[in-house]
Design a protein around this motif. Structure first.
Motif, PDB file in Angstrom:
ATOM      1  N   SER A   5       0.889  -1.071   0.156  1.00 19.93           N
ATOM      2  CA  SER A   5       0.075   0.167  -0.128  1.00 19.93           C
ATOM      3  C   SER A   5       0.958   1.139  -0.117  1.00 19.93           C
ATOM      4  CB  SER A   5      -0.879  -0.042   1.239  1.00 19.93           C
ATOM      5  OG  SER A   5      -0.170   0.048   2.355  1.00 19.93           O
ATOM      6  N   ALA A   6       0.217   2.208  -0.597  1.00 17.80           N
ATOM      7  CA  ALA A   6       1.130   3.764  -0.577  1.00 17.80           C
ATOM      8  C   ALA A   6       0.222   4.627  -0.182  1.00 17.80           C
ATOM      9  CB  ALA A   6       1.460   4.023  -1.869  1.00 17.80           C
ATOM     10  N   LYS A   7       0.433   5.604   0.710  1.00 19.29           N
ATOM     11  CA  LYS A   7      -0.434   6.893   0.958  1.00 19.29           C
ATOM     12  C   LYS A   7       0.450   7.979   1.542  1.00 19.29           C
ATOM     13  CE  LYS A   7      -0.802   5.818   6.097  1.00 19.29           C
ATOM     14  NZ  LYS A   7      -1.527   5.764   7.250  1.00 19.29           N
ATOM     15  N   ILE A   8      -0.325   9.009   1.492  1.00 19.66           N
ATOM     16  CA  ILE A   8       0.277  10.259   1.748  1.00 19.66           C
ATOM     17  C   ILE A   8       0.322  10.294   3.339  1.00 19.66           C
ATOM     18  CG2 ILE A   8       0.080  12.760   1.944  1.00 19.66           C
ATOM     19  CD1 ILE A   8       1.000  11.918  -0.941  1.00 19.66           C
ATOM     20  N   GLN A  10      -0.332  11.106   7.096  1.00 17.04           N
ATOM     21  CA  GLN A  10      -1.230  12.001   7.805  1.00 17.04           C
ATOM     22  C   GLN A  10      -0.946  12.389   9.053  1.00 17.04           C
ATOM     23  OE1 GLN A  10      -3.877  13.091   6.017  1.00 17.04           O
ATOM     24  NE2 GLN A  10      -3.246  12.294   4.184  1.00 17.04           N
ATOM     25  N   ASP A  14       2.977   7.835  11.250  1.00 16.39           N
ATOM     26  CA  ASP A  14       3.499   7.519   9.869  1.00 16.39           C
ATOM     27  C   ASP A  14       4.827   8.351   9.393  1.00 16.39           C
ATOM     28  OD1 ASP A  14       1.253   6.075   9.308  1.00 16.39           O
ATOM     29  OD2 ASP A  14      -0.006   7.819   8.123  1.00 16.39           O
ATOM     30  N   VAL A  48       5.249  10.603   1.210  1.00 12.35           N
ATOM     31  CA  VAL A  48       4.608   9.087   0.997  1.00 12.35           C
ATOM     32  C   VAL A  48       4.940   8.124   1.655  1.00 12.35           C
ATOM     33  CG1 VAL A  48       5.671   8.757  -1.292  1.00 12.35           C
ATOM     34  CG2 VAL A  48       3.356   7.689  -0.954  1.00 12.35           C
ATOM     35  N   THR A  59       9.834   5.394   0.914  1.00 14.05           N
ATOM     36  CA  THR A  59       9.051   6.495   0.967  1.00 14.05           C
ATOM     37  C   THR A  59       9.775   7.532  -0.077  1.00 14.05           C
ATOM     38  OG1 THR A  59       8.843   8.293   2.701  1.00 14.05           O
ATOM     39  CG2 THR A  59      10.919   7.363   2.696  1.00 14.05           C
ATOM     40  N   SER A  92       2.920   8.089  -6.628  1.00 11.21           N
ATOM     41  CA  SER A  92       2.032   8.512  -5.555  1.00 11.21           C
ATOM     42  C   SER A  92       2.374  10.179  -5.573  1.00 11.21           C
ATOM     43  CB  SER A  92       2.144   7.951  -4.395  1.00 11.21           C
ATOM     44  OG  SER A  92       1.898   6.541  -4.508  1.00 11.21           O
ATOM     45  N   TYR A  96       0.022  13.380  -6.342  1.00 10.98           N
ATOM     46  CA  TYR A  96      -0.190  14.335  -5.236  1.00 10.98           C
ATOM     47  C   TYR A  96       0.016  15.943  -5.971  1.00 10.98           C
ATOM     48  CZ  TYR A  96       0.138  17.320  -1.010  1.00 10.98           C
ATOM     49  OH  TYR A  96       0.237  18.012   0.029  1.00 10.98           O
TER      50      TYR A  96
END
Length: 144
Positions: A5-8, A10, A14, A48, A59, A92, A96
């Protein structure tokens, strides 16, 4: 089956995972001085985090530098390389940057990573120069 999984980023948890990956790659593996790697700019950047089975493995960060989207600190743990995670980080960050209405994205690629960024559509924007004792090249990609 492996879950990726990849996400910004928050929250501070993280961000701590981001810093663990960067410490492993840049400070421990590449011997970049901690004072250069931990530059005090993380609070004004978007990050990320890529996780493999809930473990942080890759990252990168993006900052607005004089009106340009600038990718920095792209890192993949040695044990997780060759799985497309660097591309996932870049995809990602580019997504963004588009959401933030940037028309182009720049980065300073370590010399060994220039072919990787070239495959993602980045073009040379400088000659080679040295940063933290490592040859780099500025590269740029149009997002329009």
């Amino acid at each position: 089956m492996t879950t990726i999984s990849a996400k910004i980023v928050q929250d501070s948890l993280d961000l701590q995972e981001v810093l663990q990956v960067r410490r492993s790659v840049f400070i421990e593996e590449q011997q970049i001085p901690e004072s250069l790697e931990m530059d005090g700019l993380d609070s004004i950047a978007a990050h990320v985090i890529v996780k493999e089975d809930d473990m942080p493995v890759a990252t990168g960060r993006l900052r607005n530098v004089q009106g340009e989207a600038k990718v920095e600190r792209v890192a993949v743990l040695k044990s997780s390389r060759g799985k497309g995670l660097g591309k996932l980080v870049m995809d990602s960050l580019e997504e963004y940057a588009l959401q933030q209405k940037f028309s182009a994205i720049v980065l300073n690629a370590q010399e060994h990573a220039i072919p990787f960024y070239t495959t993602l559509g980045y073009l040379p924007a400088s000659n080679l120069y040295e940063e933290a004792g490592i040859p780099h090249m500025k590269m740029k990609k149009d997002l329009t």
